[in-house]
Design a protein around this motif. Structure first.
Motif, PDB file in Angstrom:
ATOM      1  N   ALA A  15       0.834  -1.212   0.000  1.00 55.24           N
ATOM      2  CA  ALA A  15       0.000   0.000   0.000  1.00 55.24           C
ATOM      3  C   ALA A  15       0.863   1.253   0.000  1.00 55.24           C
ATOM      4  CB  ALA A  15      -0.940  -0.014   1.205  1.00 55.24           C
ATOM      5  N   ALA A  16       1.933   1.246   0.768  1.00 51.87           N
ATOM      6  CA  ALA A  16       2.822   2.418   0.819  1.00 51.87           C
ATOM      7  C   ALA A  16       3.483   2.651  -0.539  1.00 51.87           C
ATOM      8  CB  ALA A  16       3.881   2.233   1.905  1.00 51.87           C
ATOM      9  N   LEU A  17       3.986   1.595  -1.164  1.00 54.13           N
ATOM     10  CA  LEU A  17       4.639   1.748  -2.461  1.00 54.13           C
ATOM     11  C   LEU A  17       3.653   2.216  -3.523  1.00 54.13           C
ATOM     12  CD1 LEU A  17       6.942  -1.402  -2.385  1.00 54.13           C
ATOM     13  CD2 LEU A  17       7.624   0.979  -2.031  1.00 54.13           C
ATOM     14  N   ALA A  18       2.420   1.707  -3.482  1.00 54.09           N
ATOM     15  CA  ALA A  18       1.395   2.164  -4.428  1.00 54.09           C
ATOM     16  C   ALA A  18       1.091   3.644  -4.203  1.00 54.09           C
ATOM     17  CB  ALA A  18       0.130   1.324  -4.277  1.00 54.09           C
ATOM     18  N   PHE A  19       1.029   4.060  -2.943  1.00 56.46           N
ATOM     19  CA  PHE A  19       0.775   5.462  -2.600  1.00 56.46           C
ATOM     20  C   PHE A  19       1.884   6.354  -3.144  1.00 56.46           C
ATOM     21  CE2 PHE A  19       1.337   8.866   0.708  1.00 56.46           C
ATOM     22  CZ  PHE A  19       0.211   9.603   0.388  1.00 56.46           C
ATOM     23  N   TYR A  20       3.146   5.976  -2.957  1.00 55.11           N
ATOM     24  CA  TYR A  20       4.257   6.791  -3.436  1.00 55.11           C
ATOM     25  C   TYR A  20       4.289   6.851  -4.964  1.00 55.11           C
ATOM     26  CZ  TYR A  20       5.575   6.297   1.433  1.00 55.11           C
ATOM     27  OH  TYR A  20       5.555   6.297   2.801  1.00 55.11           O
ATOM     28  N   THR A  21       3.865   5.766  -5.617  1.00 50.04           N
ATOM     29  CA  THR A  21       3.753   5.770  -7.079  1.00 50.04           C
ATOM     30  C   THR A  21       2.662   6.739  -7.508  1.00 50.04           C
ATOM     31  OG1 THR A  21       4.523   3.477  -7.216  1.00 50.04           O
ATOM     32  CG2 THR A  21       3.326   4.339  -9.120  1.00 50.04           C
ATOM     33  N   GLU A  22       1.488   6.688  -6.852  1.00 45.68           N
ATOM     34  CA  GLU A  22       0.380   7.599  -7.165  1.00 45.68           C
ATOM     35  C   GLU A  22       0.770   9.056  -6.952  1.00 45.68           C
ATOM     36  OE1 GLU A  22      -2.964   6.425  -4.772  1.00 45.68           O
ATOM     37  OE2 GLU A  22      -2.918   4.383  -5.584  1.00 45.68           O
ATOM     38  N   CYS A  23       1.619   9.314  -5.954  1.00 47.13           N
ATOM     39  CA  CYS A  23       2.072  10.684  -5.680  1.00 47.13           C
ATOM     40  C   CYS A  23       3.042  11.190  -6.753  1.00 47.13           C
ATOM     41  CB  CYS A  23       2.741  10.754  -4.308  1.00 47.13           C
ATOM     42  SG  CYS A  23       1.577  10.649  -2.933  1.00 47.13           S
ATOM     43  N   GLY A  24       3.540  10.287  -7.584  1.00 47.23           N
ATOM     44  CA  GLY A  24       4.441  10.688  -8.661  1.00 47.23           C
ATOM     45  C   GLY A  24       5.908  10.663  -8.292  1.00 47.23           C
ATOM     46  N   LEU A  25       6.266   9.983  -7.198  1.00 45.55           N
ATOM     47  CA  LEU A  25       7.672   9.937  -6.783  1.00 45.55           C
ATOM     48  C   LEU A  25       8.507   8.988  -7.635  1.00 45.55           C
ATOM     49  CD1 LEU A  25       7.370   9.932  -2.903  1.00 45.55           C
ATOM     50  CD2 LEU A  25       8.229  11.769  -4.353  1.00 45.55           C
ATOM     51  N   GLY A  26       7.883   8.035  -8.276  1.00 41.38           N
ATOM     52  CA  GLY A  26       8.615   7.055  -9.078  1.00 41.38           C
ATOM     53  C   GLY A  26       7.848   5.758  -9.122  1.00 41.38           C
ATOM     54  N   GLN A  27       8.605   4.650  -9.175  1.00 45.46           N
ATOM     55  CA  GLN A  27       7.965   3.347  -9.279  1.00 45.46           C
ATOM     56  C   GLN A  27       8.845   2.257  -8.680  1.00 45.46           C
ATOM     57  OE1 GLN A  27       7.402   2.802 -13.454  1.00 45.46           O
ATOM     58  NE2 GLN A  27       9.557   2.466 -13.873  1.00 45.46           N
ATOM     59  N   ALA A  96       0.507  14.475   1.930  1.00 45.01           N
ATOM     60  CA  ALA A  96      -0.204  14.784   3.170  1.00 45.01           C
ATOM     61  C   ALA A  96      -1.587  14.144   3.237  1.00 45.01           C
ATOM     62  CB  ALA A  96      -0.334  16.302   3.333  1.00 45.01           C
ATOM     63  N   SER A  97      -2.130  13.707   2.108  1.00 50.37           N
ATOM     64  CA  SER A  97      -3.469  13.117   2.078  1.00 50.37           C
ATOM     65  C   SER A  97      -3.554  11.906   3.009  1.00 50.37           C
ATOM     66  CB  SER A  97      -3.816  12.704   0.646  1.00 50.37           C
ATOM     67  OG  SER A  97      -5.055  12.044   0.619  1.00 50.37           O
ATOM     68  N   GLY A  98      -4.380  12.020   4.024  1.00 50.66           N
ATOM     69  CA  GLY A  98      -4.533  10.938   4.989  1.00 50.66           C
ATOM     70  C   GLY A  98      -3.452  10.915   6.055  1.00 50.66           C
ATOM     71  N   GLY A  99      -2.543  11.882   6.008  1.00 51.54           N
ATOM     72  CA  GLY A  99      -1.457  11.960   6.984  1.00 51.54           C
ATOM     73  C   GLY A  99      -1.626  13.157   7.890  1.00 51.54           C
ATOM     74  N   LYS A 100      -0.514  13.650   8.424  1.00 55.94           N
ATOM     75  CA  LYS A 100      -0.556  14.783   9.363  1.00 55.94           C
ATOM     76  C   LYS A 100       0.526  15.794   8.987  1.00 55.94           C
ATOM     77  CE  LYS A 100       0.029  15.962  14.202  1.00 55.94           C
ATOM     78  NZ  LYS A 100       0.426  15.487  15.524  1.00 55.94           N
ATOM     79  N   VAL A 101       0.115  17.017   8.720  1.00 55.53           N
ATOM     80  CA  VAL A 101       1.054  18.102   8.437  1.00 55.53           C
ATOM     81  C   VAL A 101       1.587  18.616   9.761  1.00 55.53           C
ATOM     82  CG1 VAL A 101       1.317  20.421   7.488  1.00 55.53           C
ATOM     83  CG2 VAL A 101      -0.075  18.725   6.270  1.00 55.53           C
ATOM     84  N   THR A 102       2.911  18.627   9.901  1.00 55.36           N
ATOM     85  CA  THR A 102       3.518  19.129  11.139  1.00 55.36           C
ATOM     86  C   THR A 102       4.079  20.542  10.969  1.00 55.36           C
ATOM     87  OG1 THR A 102       5.515  17.887  10.581  1.00 55.36           O
ATOM     88  CG2 THR A 102       4.000  16.866  12.133  1.00 55.36           C
ATOM     89  N   ARG A 120       0.392   8.903   5.592  1.00 56.04           N
ATOM     90  CA  ARG A 120      -0.553   7.916   6.148  1.00 56.04           C
ATOM     91  C   ARG A 120       0.109   6.601   6.525  1.00 56.04           C
ATOM     92  NH1 ARG A 120      -3.994   6.751   0.653  1.00 56.04           N
ATOM     93  NH2 ARG A 120      -3.930   9.003   0.576  1.00 56.04           N
ATOM     94  N   HIS A 121       1.353   6.396   6.094  1.00 54.63           N
ATOM     95  CA  HIS A 121       2.083   5.171   6.416  1.00 54.63           C
ATOM     96  C   HIS A 121       3.128   5.387   7.511  1.00 54.63           C
ATOM     97  CE1 HIS A 121       0.044   3.146   3.190  1.00 54.63           C
ATOM     98  NE2 HIS A 121       0.296   4.191   2.440  1.00 54.63           N
ATOM     99  N   GLY A 122       3.134   6.593   8.105  1.00 49.97           N
ATOM    100  CA  GLY A 122       4.027   6.880   9.216  1.00 49.97           C
ATOM    101  C   GLY A 122       5.411   7.373   8.816  1.00 49.97           C
ATOM    102  N   VAL A 123       5.615   7.665   7.525  1.00 48.55           N
ATOM    103  CA  VAL A 123       6.913   8.141   7.049  1.00 48.55           C
ATOM    104  C   VAL A 123       6.909   9.666   7.052  1.00 48.55           C
ATOM    105  CG1 VAL A 123       8.535   8.155   5.107  1.00 48.55           C
ATOM    106  CG2 VAL A 123       7.249   6.078   5.644  1.00 48.55           C
ATOM    107  N   GLN A 124       7.983  10.250   7.601  1.00 53.32           N
ATOM    108  CA  GLN A 124       8.116  11.710   7.638  1.00 53.32           C
ATOM    109  C   GLN A 124       8.770  12.214   6.347  1.00 53.32           C
ATOM    110  OE1 GLN A 124       9.165  13.568  11.586  1.00 53.32           O
ATOM    111  NE2 GLN A 124       9.952  11.487  11.896  1.00 53.32           N
ATOM    112  N   TRP A 125       8.229  13.303   5.840  1.00 51.58           N
ATOM    113  CA  TRP A 125       8.746  13.942   4.629  1.00 51.58           C
ATOM    114  C   TRP A 125       8.934  15.426   4.900  1.00 51.58           C
ATOM    115  CZ3 TRP A 125       9.725  11.044   0.280  1.00 51.58           C
ATOM    116  CH2 TRP A 125       9.145   9.773   0.240  1.00 51.58           C
ATOM    117  N   MET A 126      10.006  15.974   4.361  1.00 49.67           N
ATOM    118  CA  MET A 126      10.239  17.411   4.350  1.00 49.67           C
ATOM    119  C   MET A 126      10.420  17.797   2.883  1.00 49.67           C
ATOM    120  SD  MET A 126      12.804  17.923   7.615  1.00 49.67           S
ATOM    121  CE  MET A 126      14.176  17.090   6.843  1.00 49.67           C
ATOM    122  N   LEU A 127       9.707  18.801   2.447  1.00 47.68           N
ATOM    123  CA  LEU A 127       9.860  19.318   1.087  1.00 47.68           C
ATOM    124  C   LEU A 127      10.440  20.710   1.195  1.00 47.68           C
ATOM    125  CD1 LEU A 127       7.758  16.968   0.787  1.00 47.68           C
ATOM    126  CD2 LEU A 127       6.998  18.167  -1.250  1.00 47.68           C
TER     127      LEU A 127
END
Length: 131
Positions: A15-27, A96-102, A120-127
């Motif tokens: 599910a996490a890998l599918a989410f990151y693919t949908e976000c456009g990060l890669g495959q 951020a969809s389904g996650g938490k913006v800090t 939503r999978h518990g991974v932190q991201w900074m852009l």
């Protein structure tokens, strides 16, 4: 030498890998499953779960797997260095969809268009966009 992260999930790696693919990060470029090709599952519940995956996109490389003893994500974040505010905003909203913006995405004191979130999978991201 290149530094790459390895993400451990308990049972939600697909599910996490599918989410990151949908976000456009890669495959996903490599995928191996517990129970396939002679790889014994650690338990019956792990059969078919991801034992090893490689995820790649432009400027993105990480690895991931399901692991019965995985600990929750903590103490680390992926930082994506971007060069387009519009793309930064779009990707931030998707992650951020389904996650938490800090830290809401905004122009920061140091001059970057920056935001931080836990997906939503518990991974932190900074852009961080310098433009």
């Amino acid at each position: 030498m290149q530094l790459a992260n390895y993400l451990f999930f308990t049972t939600q790696c697909d599910a996490a890998l599918a989410f990151y693919t949908e976000c456009g990060l890669g495959q996903v470029t490599t995928l191996m499953r517990h129970g396939d090709h002679g790889i014994p599952p650690t338990s019956e519940g792990m059969k078919g779960k991801v034992v090893h995956a490689r995820f790649e996109g432009p400027g993105v490389l990480f690895f991931a797997s399901d692991n019965h003893d995985a600990e929750p994500m903590r103490g680390s974040a992926h930082i994506l260095l971007m060069d387009d505010r519009g793309k930064t905003k779009d990707l931030f909203e998707k992650l951020a969809s389904g996650g938490k913006v800090t830290t809401p995405l905004a122009l920061q004191l140091w001059g970057s268009y920056y935001g931080k979130l836990t997906d939503r999978h518990g991974v932190q991201w900074m852009l961080d966009c310098k433009v």
